[in-house]
Structure formats: structure tokens, C-alpha cells
Design a protein around this motif. Structure first.
Motif, PDB file in Angstrom:
ATOM      1  N   TRP A   1       0.839  -1.189   0.000  1.00 59.68           N
ATOM      2  CA  TRP A   1       0.000   0.000   0.000  1.00 59.68           C
ATOM      3  C   TRP A   1       0.876   1.241   0.000  1.00 59.68           C
ATOM      4  O   TRP A   1       1.918   1.279   0.653  1.00 59.68           O
ATOM      5  N   THR A   2       0.433   2.236  -0.771  1.00 62.19           N
ATOM      6  CA  THR A   2       1.056   3.559  -0.759  1.00 62.19           C
ATOM      7  C   THR A   2      -0.043   4.568  -0.470  1.00 62.19           C
ATOM      8  O   THR A   2      -1.236   4.252  -0.582  1.00 62.19           O
ATOM      9  N   LYS A   3       0.346   5.772  -0.123  1.00 59.02           N
ATOM     10  CA  LYS A   3      -0.643   6.810   0.117  1.00 59.02           C
ATOM     11  C   LYS A   3      -1.460   7.061  -1.154  1.00 59.02           C
ATOM     12  O   LYS A   3      -2.674   7.257  -1.090  1.00 59.02           O
ATOM     13  N   LYS A   4      -0.811   6.998  -2.306  1.00 57.57           N
ATOM     14  CA  LYS A   4      -1.505   7.201  -3.583  1.00 57.57           C
ATOM     15  C   LYS A   4      -2.621   6.160  -3.765  1.00 57.57           C
ATOM     16  O   LYS A   4      -3.730   6.493  -4.174  1.00 57.57           O
ATOM     17  N   HIS A   5      -2.327   4.891  -3.449  1.00 61.83           N
ATOM     18  CA  HIS A   5      -3.332   3.832  -3.573  1.00 61.83           C
ATOM     19  C   HIS A   5      -4.489   4.055  -2.595  1.00 61.83           C
ATOM     20  O   HIS A   5      -5.653   3.917  -2.952  1.00 61.83           O
ATOM     21  N   ILE A   6      -4.152   4.369  -1.349  1.00 60.79           N
ATOM     22  CA  ILE A   6      -5.195   4.567  -0.342  1.00 60.79           C
ATOM     23  C   ILE A   6      -6.089   5.738  -0.728  1.00 60.79           C
ATOM     24  O   ILE A   6      -7.319   5.631  -0.684  1.00 60.79           O
TER      25      ILE A   6
ATOM     26  N   ASN B   1     -11.282   7.634  -2.335  1.00 60.70           N
ATOM     27  CA  ASN B   1     -12.016   8.610  -3.145  1.00 60.70           C
ATOM     28  C   ASN B   1     -12.892   7.970  -4.211  1.00 60.70           C
ATOM     29  O   ASN B   1     -13.699   8.655  -4.836  1.00 60.70           O
ATOM     30  N   ASN B   2     -12.742   6.676  -4.437  1.00 60.71           N
ATOM     31  CA  ASN B   2     -13.509   5.974  -5.460  1.00 60.71           C
ATOM     32  C   ASN B   2     -14.228   4.761  -4.880  1.00 60.71           C
ATOM     33  O   ASN B   2     -14.363   3.735  -5.541  1.00 60.71           O
ATOM     34  N   VAL B   3     -14.721   4.891  -3.665  1.00 60.93           N
ATOM     35  CA  VAL B   3     -15.367   3.778  -2.976  1.00 60.93           C
ATOM     36  C   VAL B   3     -16.583   3.263  -3.750  1.00 60.93           C
ATOM     37  O   VAL B   3     -16.881   2.062  -3.721  1.00 60.93           O
ATOM     38  N   GLU B   4     -17.267   4.130  -4.496  1.00 62.85           N
ATOM     39  CA  GLU B   4     -18.425   3.688  -5.268  1.00 62.85           C
ATOM     40  C   GLU B   4     -18.020   2.734  -6.394  1.00 62.85           C
ATOM     41  O   GLU B   4     -18.813   1.921  -6.834  1.00 62.85           O
ATOM     42  N   SER B   5     -16.775   2.817  -6.835  1.00 64.14           N
ATOM     43  CA  SER B   5     -16.284   1.929  -7.887  1.00 64.14           C
ATOM     44  C   SER B   5     -15.670   0.646  -7.340  1.00 64.14           C
ATOM     45  O   SER B   5     -15.776  -0.406  -7.957  1.00 64.14           O
ATOM     46  N   TYR B   6     -15.013   0.730  -6.187  1.00 62.30           N
ATOM     47  CA  TYR B   6     -14.239  -0.399  -5.672  1.00 62.30           C
ATOM     48  C   TYR B   6     -14.801  -1.037  -4.415  1.00 62.30           C
ATOM     49  O   TYR B   6     -14.324  -2.085  -3.992  1.00 62.30           O
TER      50      TYR B   6
ATOM     51  N   ILE C   1      -7.797   2.705   7.963  1.00 66.64           N
ATOM     52  CA  ILE C   1      -7.090   3.564   6.998  1.00 66.64           C
ATOM     53  C   ILE C   1      -5.955   4.299   7.707  1.00 66.64           C
ATOM     54  O   ILE C   1      -4.818   4.327   7.214  1.00 66.64           O
ATOM     55  N   GLU C   2      -6.249   4.878   8.847  1.00 61.17           N
ATOM     56  CA  GLU C   2      -5.231   5.619   9.610  1.00 61.17           C
ATOM     57  C   GLU C   2      -4.083   4.706  10.027  1.00 61.17           C
ATOM     58  O   GLU C   2      -2.917   5.110   9.993  1.00 61.17           O
TER      59      GLU C   2
ATOM     60  N   ILE D   1       2.688   3.083   6.539  1.00 64.85           N
ATOM     61  CA  ILE D   1       3.385   3.650   5.373  1.00 64.85           C
ATOM     62  C   ILE D   1       4.404   4.683   5.842  1.00 64.85           C
ATOM     63  O   ILE D   1       5.573   4.663   5.430  1.00 64.85           O
ATOM     64  N   GLU D   2       3.980   5.586   6.716  1.00 65.59           N
ATOM     65  CA  GLU D   2       4.864   6.632   7.228  1.00 65.59           C
ATOM     66  C   GLU D   2       6.063   6.040   7.964  1.00 65.59           C
ATOM     67  O   GLU D   2       7.175   6.557   7.885  1.00 65.59           O
ATOM     68  N   ASN D   3       5.851   4.907   8.647  1.00 65.66           N
ATOM     69  CA  ASN D   3       6.927   4.251   9.395  1.00 65.66           C
ATOM     70  C   ASN D   3       7.788   3.345   8.519  1.00 65.66           C
ATOM     71  O   ASN D   3       8.695   2.689   9.019  1.00 65.66           O
ATOM     72  N   GLY D   4       7.476   3.265   7.216  1.00 66.84           N
ATOM     73  CA  GLY D   4       8.260   2.444   6.302  1.00 66.84           C
ATOM     74  C   GLY D   4       7.922   0.970   6.343  1.00 66.84           C
ATOM     75  O   GLY D   4       8.726   0.143   5.904  1.00 66.84           O
ATOM     76  N   ASN D   5       6.747   0.621   6.858  1.00 64.33           N
ATOM     77  CA  ASN D   5       6.349  -0.776   6.991  1.00 64.33           C
ATOM     78  C   ASN D   5       4.927  -0.994   6.466  1.00 64.33           C
ATOM     79  O   ASN D   5       4.053  -1.467   7.202  1.00 64.33           O
ATOM     80  N   PRO D   6       4.670  -0.656   5.188  1.00 68.87           N
ATOM     81  CA  PRO D   6       3.307  -0.803   4.665  1.00 68.87           C
ATOM     82  C   PRO D   6       2.908  -2.267   4.506  1.00 68.87           C
ATOM     83  O   PRO D   6       3.754  -3.146   4.363  1.00 68.87           O
TER      84      PRO D   6
END
Length: 167
Positions: free
Chosen positions: A11-16, A21-26, A36-37, A43-48
């Protein structure tokens, strides 16, 4: 377009941001805001966390200029069957990227012997469902009226052999 399997997709921030933002699609990929948090903190800690765990597969999509534009995921359904999911980031939506990716991926799927059947489901809440339906049907998928999903099988699909793919 290049399609590259990533056995360590995380997972990356871009993916999340995209799936939230597209929950209606996915659909609800994360069960809660707290989840999510927690992932954003990992991710921020380098362990996604991994996005695709075995027996599922993740393939990354790259266009000619080398830009990473999204993913195709396969969710194992058993009996040599996988469900296809596709994510194309908003910046790269349109321009036939999803259609090209699906058509190339079907050839890869059957050429590499990943499975014998691919299924796809479109959420009724997906605002692009008519366009996706058209893309799936044009890519050789059939509609299963019983369970409301789309599928293609190796025996139904005229896929390229490896020599055709190389030129």
C-alpha cells in the motif's frame, strides 16, 4: 503498455487516496477510518502492508513513457479461476488505458497458464459500469446472467501465442 507482476506490492498513500475517493467503484476495501489511519501510519513508518497476498496476484501497469498508471489484481476464486480487478489512476483514465490493459492482460493470463477462467464483477454503484461492461464485452468476456458477472475462459479466447507477442 507494459504489465509487470509485483509479488511484493504494498500500500502507498496514492493507492489509499484513490480507493477511498472511489469507494463507489471499488467498494469498502478498508473496514473503517481507523484501519485507513493505521495503514497510513505503517506507510509513514516504512512498513506498509501488502496489497496482494498469495494466492492473489498484483500486476502493475506502465505506459510507454514509463509512468506507473495503476494495477490489475487477481483474486483467487478456486478451481483455476481468478477475479480480475483493475485500477487506473485518475490522471491516466481515458485514453483507452483500461481497455488496452485488460486485452493485453488476458493474453498474458492464458499464455502464462495462470488459470483457465477470469471473472469480473462490476458494482452497481460504479459510475463507470456501462463503459466497463462495454470494455469487458469487447475484450472477449461473456455475461453470466445467473450470477451477474462477466467471464472468459481459455477455451473461448483466441489469445496470442508467445511468438505473436514478441513481434
Amino acid at each position: 503498455m507494459r504489465i509487470v507482476r509485483n509479488i511484493n506490492a504494498v500500500w502507498t498513500k496514492k493507492h489509499i487516496d484513490f480507493v477511498v475517493n472511489n469507494v463507489e467503484s471499488y467498494g469498502e476495501i478498508f473496514r473503517s477510518q481507523e484501519e485507513i489511519e493505521q495503514e497510513l501510519q505503517r506507510i509513514e513508518n516504512g512498513n506498509p502492508s501488502q496489497r496482494c497476498k498469495s494466492p492473489n496476484h498484483c500486476y502493475e501497469l506502465f505506459i510507454e513513457d514509463g509512468s506507473y498508471i495503476g494495477d490489475i489484481t487477481l483474486t483467487h476464486r478456486g478451481n483455476e479461476t481468478y477475479e480480475l480487478g483493475i485500477l487506473v489512476f485518475d490522471k491516466y483514465a481515458g485514453n483507452r488505458n483500461a481497455k488496452t490493459a485488460i486485452q493485453l492482460f488476458i493474453d498474458l493470463y492464458f499464455n502464462e497458464g495462470i488459470g483457465r477462467r477470469i471473472e469480473a464483477t462490476i458494482l452497481v454503484t460504479n459510475p463507470y459500469r456501462k463503459k466497463i461492461r462495454r470494455i469487458l464485452l469487447e475484450s472477449g468476456f461473456n455475461y453470466d446472467h445467473v450470477n451477474g458477472s462477466y467471464y472468459t475462459e481459455k477455451s473461448d479466447h483466441r489469445y496470442l501465442n508467445k511468438n505473436d507477442m514478441n513481434g
